[in-house]
Write a protein that holds these residues in place. Structure first.
Motif, PDB file in Angstrom:
ATOM      1  N   ARG A 175       1.260  11.299   1.495  1.00 44.81           N
ATOM      2  CA  ARG A 175       0.746  12.269   2.886  1.00 44.81           C
ATOM      3  C   ARG A 175       0.894  13.807   2.465  1.00 44.81           C
ATOM      4  O   ARG A 175       1.941  13.412   2.575  1.00 44.81           O
ATOM      5  CB  ARG A 175       1.378  12.534   4.096  1.00 44.81           C
ATOM      6  N   GLU A 229       0.941  -0.905   0.120  1.00 43.78           N
ATOM      7  CA  GLU A 229      -0.021  -0.636   0.123  1.00 43.78           C
ATOM      8  C   GLU A 229       1.040   1.439   0.129  1.00 43.78           C
ATOM      9  O   GLU A 229       2.270   1.138   0.848  1.00 43.78           O
ATOM     10  CB  GLU A 229      -0.995   0.000   1.001  1.00 43.78           C
ATOM     11  N   ARG A 236     -15.044   5.511   9.449  1.00 37.67           N
ATOM     12  CA  ARG A 236     -14.404   5.222  10.374  1.00 37.67           C
ATOM     13  C   ARG A 236     -14.864   5.901  11.824  1.00 37.67           C
ATOM     14  O   ARG A 236     -14.540   4.859  12.921  1.00 37.67           O
ATOM     15  CB  ARG A 236     -13.020   5.929  10.243  1.00 37.67           C
ATOM     16  N   ALA A 252      -2.265  13.318   9.520  1.00 36.71           N
ATOM     17  CA  ALA A 252      -3.789  12.973   9.827  1.00 36.71           C
ATOM     18  C   ALA A 252      -3.972  11.641   9.930  1.00 36.71           C
ATOM     19  O   ALA A 252      -2.293  10.773   9.821  1.00 36.71           O
ATOM     20  CB  ALA A 252      -5.170  12.723   8.437  1.00 36.71           C
ATOM     21  N   GLY A 253      -4.305  10.513  10.790  1.00 38.56           N
ATOM     22  CA  GLY A 253      -4.637   9.067  10.858  1.00 38.56           C
ATOM     23  C   GLY A 253      -3.632   8.162  11.500  1.00 38.56           C
ATOM     24  O   GLY A 253      -2.394   9.394  12.733  1.00 38.56           O
ATOM     25  N   SER A 254      -2.884   8.201  10.907  1.00 38.71           N
ATOM     26  CA  SER A 254      -1.707   7.317  11.430  1.00 38.71           C
ATOM     27  C   SER A 254      -0.935   7.686  11.839  1.00 38.71           C
ATOM     28  O   SER A 254       0.121   7.276  12.134  1.00 38.71           O
ATOM     29  CB  SER A 254      -2.151   5.500  10.590  1.00 38.71           C
ATOM     30  N   LEU A 255      -0.901   8.500  11.073  1.00 41.58           N
ATOM     31  CA  LEU A 255       1.044   9.675  11.149  1.00 41.58           C
ATOM     32  C   LEU A 255       0.348  10.225  12.069  1.00 41.58           C
ATOM     33  O   LEU A 255       1.814  10.246  13.188  1.00 41.58           O
ATOM     34  CB  LEU A 255       1.035  10.566  10.164  1.00 41.58           C
ATOM     35  N   VAL A 292       1.470   4.385   0.507  1.00 42.74           N
ATOM     36  CA  VAL A 292       0.255   5.844   0.988  1.00 42.74           C
ATOM     37  C   VAL A 292       1.629   7.108   1.185  1.00 42.74           C
ATOM     38  O   VAL A 292       2.496   7.682   0.745  1.00 42.74           O
ATOM     39  CB  VAL A 292       0.213   5.720   3.027  1.00 42.74           C
ATOM     40  N   ASN A 319     -10.429   5.210  -0.023  1.00 47.33           N
ATOM     41  CA  ASN A 319      -8.736   5.155   0.320  1.00 47.33           C
ATOM     42  C   ASN A 319      -7.869   6.596   0.114  1.00 47.33           C
ATOM     43  O   ASN A 319      -7.175   6.999   0.133  1.00 47.33           O
ATOM     44  CB  ASN A 319      -7.999   5.006  -0.610  1.00 47.33           C
ATOM     45  N   ARG A 352      -7.903  10.771   2.302  1.00 46.60           N
ATOM     46  CA  ARG A 352      -8.345  12.046   2.838  1.00 46.60           C
ATOM     47  C   ARG A 352      -9.157  13.280   2.080  1.00 46.60           C
ATOM     48  O   ARG A 352      -8.060  13.696   1.727  1.00 46.60           O
ATOM     49  CB  ARG A 352      -7.863  11.999   3.876  1.00 46.60           C
ATOM     50  N   ASP A 391      -4.488  13.257   2.770  1.00 43.37           N
ATOM     51  CA  ASP A 391      -3.567  12.151   1.859  1.00 43.37           C
ATOM     52  C   ASP A 391      -4.443  10.987   1.325  1.00 43.37           C
ATOM     53  O   ASP A 391      -5.707  10.907   1.128  1.00 43.37           O
ATOM     54  CB  ASP A 391      -3.118  11.071   3.443  1.00 43.37           C
ATOM     55  N   PHE A 392      -3.922   9.612   1.046  1.00 44.12           N
ATOM     56  CA  PHE A 392      -4.623   8.687  -0.176  1.00 44.12           C
ATOM     57  C   PHE A 392      -3.146   7.572   0.103  1.00 44.12           C
ATOM     58  O   PHE A 392      -2.376   7.498   0.114  1.00 44.12           O
ATOM     59  CB  PHE A 392      -4.734   9.486  -1.591  1.00 44.12           C
ATOM     60  N   LYS A 393      -4.199   6.713  -0.469  1.00 40.82           N
ATOM     61  CA  LYS A 393      -3.034   5.266  -0.677  1.00 40.82           C
ATOM     62  C   LYS A 393      -3.401   4.515  -2.060  1.00 40.82           C
ATOM     63  O   LYS A 393      -4.812   4.938  -2.650  1.00 40.82           O
ATOM     64  CB  LYS A 393      -4.060   4.064   0.345  1.00 40.82           C
TER      65      LYS A 393
END
Ligand code: UDP
Length: 291
Positions: free
Chosen positions: A131, A127, A256, A135-138, A129, A238, A240, A212-214
């Motif tokens: 950024r 994946e 989520r 955001a999110g996991s970062l 990603v 996938n 943001r 961000d995106f995947k």
């Protein structure tokens, strides 16, 4: 080709000749086009948000978009009504725009409201990603407040493995374990940066910030030559996407984080991209599917 069923799902036109495979029935689904013609297609793979079926020609697949939604490595499950229709349309649009600037993709054409014809590729199990804003996991991993603009765009790799929860990996892991070699990674990075620049501008033009995106990539073999191409989908599942003025979330984070108005957010993205029919997804049902 003689025993291949007629590809009657490509267009709801006059009823094509119906032929059944000589072999025993395979797992698949029935597709009724305007209640007349029917074809049985072999299901090859079912993922969390999509199903892949055998395509009409060798080297092609049919990608079917479901309404199912998952988050947190499938611990949270739900249905976002109309999501599959919208993601099919949004991903088609974005892949086509990317192809116009020379990004090779697996996308061939949209077949109907939930399905698109794609080239069969060998998926690279990463994946990728990108950024632009924290955001999110970062944010949770590094304690950087959500919404902080990054000094430059960051690319991260996660190893695609549900059982392990798609762990973050380095370039060293990727090459060491042979998931991709350095030339593949050079191509992936070059394509990813171009995609990020292009999509950032495209979304900004319709009042949306691409946070961000995947992405996923695959190897496309043509004779003895291999090309890395963009695969999977690009959609609010996938990416943001935040409203540029209000920072309101317009993506899967609404699901989520239980923010409500999930369908509306996906519809708004499609509407701003200019690809939502006036009557909304009610107009976008397409062929009736029977399991
Ligand atoms: N993403 C995705 N699939 C995944 C994990 C992440 O499409 O399995 C996307 C996600 O929608 C976001 C970006 O990748 O746009 C970065 O996600 P992040 O690492 O922050 O993880 P998350 O917070 O989604 O768990």
């Amino acid at each position: 080709m003689a025993d291949r069923p007629a590809p009657c799902y490509t267009a709801p036109v006059a009823a094509p000749v119906r032929r059944r495979r000589a072999c025993r029935p395979v797992r698949g689904r029935l597709l009724a086009v305007k209640g007349t013609a029917m074809a049985r297609r072999r299901q090859l793979y079912e993922g969390k948000a999509k199903i892949l079926f055998e395509g009409p020609e060798p080297g092609t697949l049919v990608q079917y978009f479901k309404d199912d939604a998952t988050a947190f490595n499938a611990q949270k499950k739900g249905v976002i009504t109309g999501k599959g229709v919208l993601n099919n349309r949004i991903s088609e649009y974005l892949m086509m725009r990317l192809a116009e600037i020379g990004i090779p993709t697996h996308f061939v054409r949209r077949l109907n409201m939930r399905e698109q014809l794609i080239r069969e590729v060998e998926i690279i199990p990463l994946e990728v990603v990108v950024r632009n804003i924290a955001a999110g996991s970062l944010s949770s991993r590094l304690g950087i407040p959500e919404g902080t603009r990054l000094p430059r765009s960051i690319i991260e790799y996660c190893y695609k493995n549900d059982a392990l929860g798609d762990p973050l990996v380095s370039e060293e892991h990727v090459t060491c374990f042979g998931w991709a070699n350095t030339q593949d990674l050079d191509d992936i990075v070059a394509l990813t940066l171009r995609i990020n620049d292009f999509l950032t501008g495209l979304f900004l033009g319709v009042g949306i910030t691409l946070v961000d995106f995947k992405l996923e990539f695959g190897r496309l073999w043509e004779n003895d030559e291999m090309r890395i191409v963009l695969a999977d989908e690009i959609s609010p599942d996938n990416c943001r996407l935040w409203d540029s003025k209000t920072n309101e979330k317009m993506d899967k984070d609404r699901f989520r984080r239980d923010l409500g108005k999930v369908e509306e957010a996906y519809q708004e993205v499609a509407k701003r991209l200019g690809i939502l029919p006036e009557a909304g997804t009610r107009d976008m049902k397409g062929p009736e599917t029977m399991q």
